[in-house]
Design a protein around this motif. Sequence first.
Motif, PDB file in Angstrom:
ATOM      1  N   ILE A 186     -13.237  17.164  25.022  1.00 29.13           N
ATOM      2  CA  ILE A 186     -12.872  15.756  25.183  1.00 29.13           C
ATOM      3  C   ILE A 186     -13.462  15.014  23.994  1.00 29.13           C
ATOM      4  O   ILE A 186     -14.681  15.036  23.778  1.00 29.13           O
ATOM      5  N   SER A 187     -12.608  14.374  23.217  1.00 26.34           N
ATOM      6  CA  SER A 187     -13.112  13.601  22.083  1.00 26.34           C
ATOM      7  C   SER A 187     -13.662  12.270  22.588  1.00 26.34           C
ATOM      8  O   SER A 187     -13.253  11.775  23.644  1.00 26.34           O
ATOM      9  N   PHE A 188     -14.557  11.701  21.833  1.00 26.34           N
ATOM     10  CA  PHE A 188     -15.143  10.424  22.224  1.00 26.34           C
ATOM     11  C   PHE A 188     -14.100   9.304  22.185  1.00 26.34           C
ATOM     12  O   PHE A 188     -14.249   8.303  22.871  1.00 26.34           O
ATOM     13  N   GLN A 189     -13.062   9.453  21.401  1.00 31.01           N
ATOM     14  CA  GLN A 189     -11.999   8.445  21.363  1.00 31.01           C
ATOM     15  C   GLN A 189     -11.229   8.411  22.675  1.00 31.01           C
ATOM     16  O   GLN A 189     -10.708   7.383  23.070  1.00 31.01           O
ATOM     17  N   GLN A 190     -11.146   9.546  23.363  1.00 27.61           N
ATOM     18  CA  GLN A 190     -10.425   9.630  24.631  1.00 27.61           C
ATOM     19  C   GLN A 190     -11.311   9.311  25.826  1.00 27.61           C
ATOM     20  O   GLN A 190     -10.806   9.045  26.910  1.00 27.61           O
ATOM     21  N   ALA A 191     -12.615   9.347  25.657  1.00 27.04           N
ATOM     22  CA  ALA A 191     -13.544   9.208  26.776  1.00 27.04           C
ATOM     23  C   ALA A 191     -13.512   7.788  27.342  1.00 27.04           C
ATOM     24  O   ALA A 191     -13.478   6.804  26.610  1.00 27.04           O
ATOM     25  N   ALA A 192     -13.528   7.712  28.674  1.00 29.33           N
ATOM     26  CA  ALA A 192     -13.537   6.420  29.355  1.00 29.33           C
ATOM     27  C   ALA A 192     -14.964   6.007  29.707  1.00 29.33           C
ATOM     28  O   ALA A 192     -15.328   4.841  29.572  1.00 29.33           O
ATOM     29  N   TYR A 193     -15.778   6.951  30.183  1.00 28.55           N
ATOM     30  CA  TYR A 193     -17.149   6.651  30.582  1.00 28.55           C
ATOM     31  C   TYR A 193     -17.965   7.934  30.657  1.00 28.55           C
ATOM     32  O   TYR A 193     -17.428   9.036  30.554  1.00 28.55           O
ATOM     33  N   TYR A 194     -19.272   7.750  30.826  1.00 28.52           N
ATOM     34  CA  TYR A 194     -20.152   8.890  31.046  1.00 28.52           C
ATOM     35  C   TYR A 194     -21.120   8.563  32.170  1.00 28.52           C
ATOM     36  O   TYR A 194     -21.308   7.397  32.528  1.00 28.52           O
ATOM     37  N   GLU A 195     -21.711   9.600  32.718  1.00 36.15           N
ATOM     38  CA  GLU A 195     -22.695   9.416  33.781  1.00 36.15           C
ATOM     39  C   GLU A 195     -23.720  10.539  33.709  1.00 36.15           C
ATOM     40  O   GLU A 195     -23.397  11.663  33.334  1.00 36.15           O
ATOM     41  N   VAL A 196     -24.939  10.211  34.093  1.00 34.14           N
ATOM     42  CA  VAL A 196     -26.018  11.193  34.141  1.00 34.14           C
ATOM     43  C   VAL A 196     -26.520  11.253  35.582  1.00 34.14           C
ATOM     44  O   VAL A 196     -26.861  10.229  36.161  1.00 34.14           O
ATOM     45  N   ASP A 197     -26.518  12.458  36.159  1.00 36.77           N
ATOM     46  CA  ASP A 197     -26.947  12.672  37.548  1.00 36.77           C
ATOM     47  C   ASP A 197     -28.071  13.693  37.596  1.00 36.77           C
ATOM     48  O   ASP A 197     -28.232  14.497  36.676  1.00 36.77           O
ATOM     49  N   GLN A 198     -28.793  13.664  38.699  1.00 38.50           N
ATOM     50  CA  GLN A 198     -29.798  14.689  38.988  1.00 38.50           C
ATOM     51  C   GLN A 198     -29.302  15.518  40.162  1.00 38.50           C
ATOM     52  O   GLN A 198     -29.016  14.973  41.218  1.00 38.50           O
ATOM     53  N   ARG A 199     -29.150  16.827  39.976  1.00 39.48           N
ATOM     54  CA  ARG A 199     -28.747  17.730  41.054  1.00 39.48           C
ATOM     55  C   ARG A 199     -29.591  18.985  40.990  1.00 39.48           C
ATOM     56  O   ARG A 199     -29.679  19.625  39.941  1.00 39.48           O
ATOM     57  N   ASN A 200     -30.167  19.333  42.120  1.00 36.40           N
ATOM     58  CA  ASN A 200     -30.971  20.560  42.223  1.00 36.40           C
ATOM     59  C   ASN A 200     -32.047  20.641  41.136  1.00 36.40           C
ATOM     60  O   ASN A 200     -32.301  21.693  40.572  1.00 36.40           O
ATOM     61  N   GLY A 201     -32.642  19.519  40.810  1.00 40.43           N
ATOM     62  CA  GLY A 201     -33.702  19.489  39.815  1.00 40.43           C
ATOM     63  C   GLY A 201     -33.211  19.590  38.378  1.00 40.43           C
ATOM     64  O   GLY A 201     -34.012  19.738  37.468  1.00 40.43           O
ATOM     65  N   GLN A 202     -31.905  19.521  38.173  1.00 41.21           N
ATOM     66  CA  GLN A 202     -31.341  19.599  36.829  1.00 41.21           C
ATOM     67  C   GLN A 202     -30.651  18.285  36.484  1.00 41.21           C
ATOM     68  O   GLN A 202     -30.103  17.617  37.345  1.00 41.21           O
ATOM     69  N   THR A 203     -30.689  17.943  35.208  1.00 43.15           N
ATOM     70  CA  THR A 203     -30.003  16.748  34.736  1.00 43.15           C
ATOM     71  C   THR A 203     -28.594  17.154  34.322  1.00 43.15           C
ATOM     72  O   THR A 203     -28.416  18.000  33.456  1.00 43.15           O
ATOM     73  N   ILE A 204     -27.595  16.542  34.965  1.00 43.47           N
ATOM     74  CA  ILE A 204     -26.190  16.848  34.694  1.00 43.47           C
ATOM     75  C   ILE A 204     -25.570  15.674  33.946  1.00 43.47           C
ATOM     76  O   ILE A 204     -25.635  14.535  34.400  1.00 43.47           O
ATOM     77  N   PHE A 205     -24.981  15.959  32.799  1.00 47.22           N
ATOM     78  CA  PHE A 205     -24.268  14.952  32.023  1.00 47.22           C
ATOM     79  C   PHE A 205     -22.778  15.150  32.268  1.00 47.22           C
ATOM     80  O   PHE A 205     -22.279  16.267  32.212  1.00 47.22           O
ATOM     81  N   ARG A 206     -22.072  14.061  32.530  1.00 46.95           N
ATOM     82  CA  ARG A 206     -20.640  14.115  32.802  1.00 46.95           C
ATOM     83  C   ARG A 206     -19.931  13.135  31.884  1.00 46.95           C
ATOM     84  O   ARG A 206     -20.239  11.952  31.861  1.00 46.95           O
ATOM     85  N   LEU A 207     -18.971  13.642  31.127  1.00 47.16           N
ATOM     86  CA  LEU A 207     -18.139  12.815  30.259  1.00 47.16           C
ATOM     87  C   LEU A 207     -16.731  12.851  30.831  1.00 47.16           C
ATOM     88  O   LEU A 207     -16.218  13.915  31.165  1.00 47.16           O
ATOM     89  N   SER A 208     -16.115  11.693  30.965  1.00 45.16           N
ATOM     90  CA  SER A 208     -14.822  11.632  31.634  1.00 45.16           C
ATOM     91  C   SER A 208     -13.831  10.803  30.846  1.00 45.16           C
ATOM     92  O   SER A 208     -14.161   9.780  30.271  1.00 45.16           O
ATOM     93  N   ARG A 209     -12.605  11.292  30.846  1.00 44.08           N
ATOM     94  CA  ARG A 209     -11.484  10.443  30.495  1.00 44.08           C
ATOM     95  C   ARG A 209     -10.695  10.313  31.789  1.00 44.08           C
ATOM     96  O   ARG A 209     -11.073  10.885  32.805  1.00 44.08           O
ATOM     97  N   LEU A 210      -9.644   9.583  31.811  1.00 49.30           N
ATOM     98  CA  LEU A 210      -8.997   9.287  33.082  1.00 49.30           C
ATOM     99  C   LEU A 210      -8.374  10.507  33.747  1.00 49.30           C
ATOM    100  O   LEU A 210      -8.197  10.532  34.953  1.00 49.30           O
ATOM    101  N   THR A 211      -8.030  11.540  32.996  1.00 47.57           N
ATOM    102  CA  THR A 211      -7.370  12.704  33.587  1.00 47.57           C
ATOM    103  C   THR A 211      -8.219  13.971  33.588  1.00 47.57           C
ATOM    104  O   THR A 211      -7.798  14.974  34.136  1.00 47.57           O
ATOM    105  N   ARG A 212      -9.397  13.948  33.005  1.00 46.20           N
ATOM    106  CA  ARG A 212     -10.196  15.162  32.885  1.00 46.20           C
ATOM    107  C   ARG A 212     -11.682  14.822  32.776  1.00 46.20           C
ATOM    108  O   ARG A 212     -12.040  13.791  32.240  1.00 46.20           O
ATOM    109  N   GLU A 213     -12.508  15.711  33.285  1.00 48.31           N
ATOM    110  CA  GLU A 213     -13.957  15.550  33.168  1.00 48.31           C
ATOM    111  C   GLU A 213     -14.574  16.847  32.666  1.00 48.31           C
ATOM    112  O   GLU A 213     -14.058  17.926  32.934  1.00 48.31           O
ATOM    113  N   THR A 214     -15.667  16.706  31.949  1.00 46.88           N
ATOM    114  CA  THR A 214     -16.463  17.869  31.574  1.00 46.88           C
ATOM    115  C   THR A 214     -17.898  17.598  31.978  1.00 46.88           C
ATOM    116  O   THR A 214     -18.346  16.453  31.999  1.00 46.88           O
TER     117      THR A 214
END
Length: 174
Positions: A96-124
């Motif tokens: 996912i290129s940054f030009q296509q990205a809509a937003y990002y989020e950082v979560d904590q799950r199971n003691g790990q930091t998860i980074f999520r980058l999203s565009r409207l149709t796909r997430e990584t």
Amino acid sequence: MTTFDYVLLAIAAVVLVHQLMLMVRAKRDILIPGTPPNRKAVAVLVAVVLVLAVVRTQNIAQSWPVFLVIAVACVTVFAGGCGLAANGMYSSGRFISFQQAAYYEVDQRNGQTIFRLSRLTRETHMIVPEGKLAAIEELMTTNSIPRYADYQKKMAQSANARAASQQKKKKKKK
């Protein structure tokens, strides 16, 4: 080999070429490496599918090229790398290129930091290594990608403005 085997071989070959090209790009471009959070579950799923395919095949001696190409294509998904580059994010065969990205989020799950980058149709997603969160935040700020909460506020303001505009049009028609 049957016609279906040839079609499957062609599809697997196209996927393999795409994954190899993405792998080469990712290895060259990644600035902040990470780990895909669901790598083990996908590996088990792929193994089960390959075992079922082998069991269902009557003549494995003729179909071995198909299974070989499919297995190598699956391995490239796992070997492809995961991380942030200067122009986007690679994760398990996705980019996912940054030009296509809509937003990002950082979560904590199971003691790990998860980074999520999203565009409207796909997430990584990726698991952030220790001490790299500040560098990721800086990269997102540099590329003007908002956090999810800020994105929601912006969309709510846009919806409210649209509704107000619609109300004005209705009042003018009366």
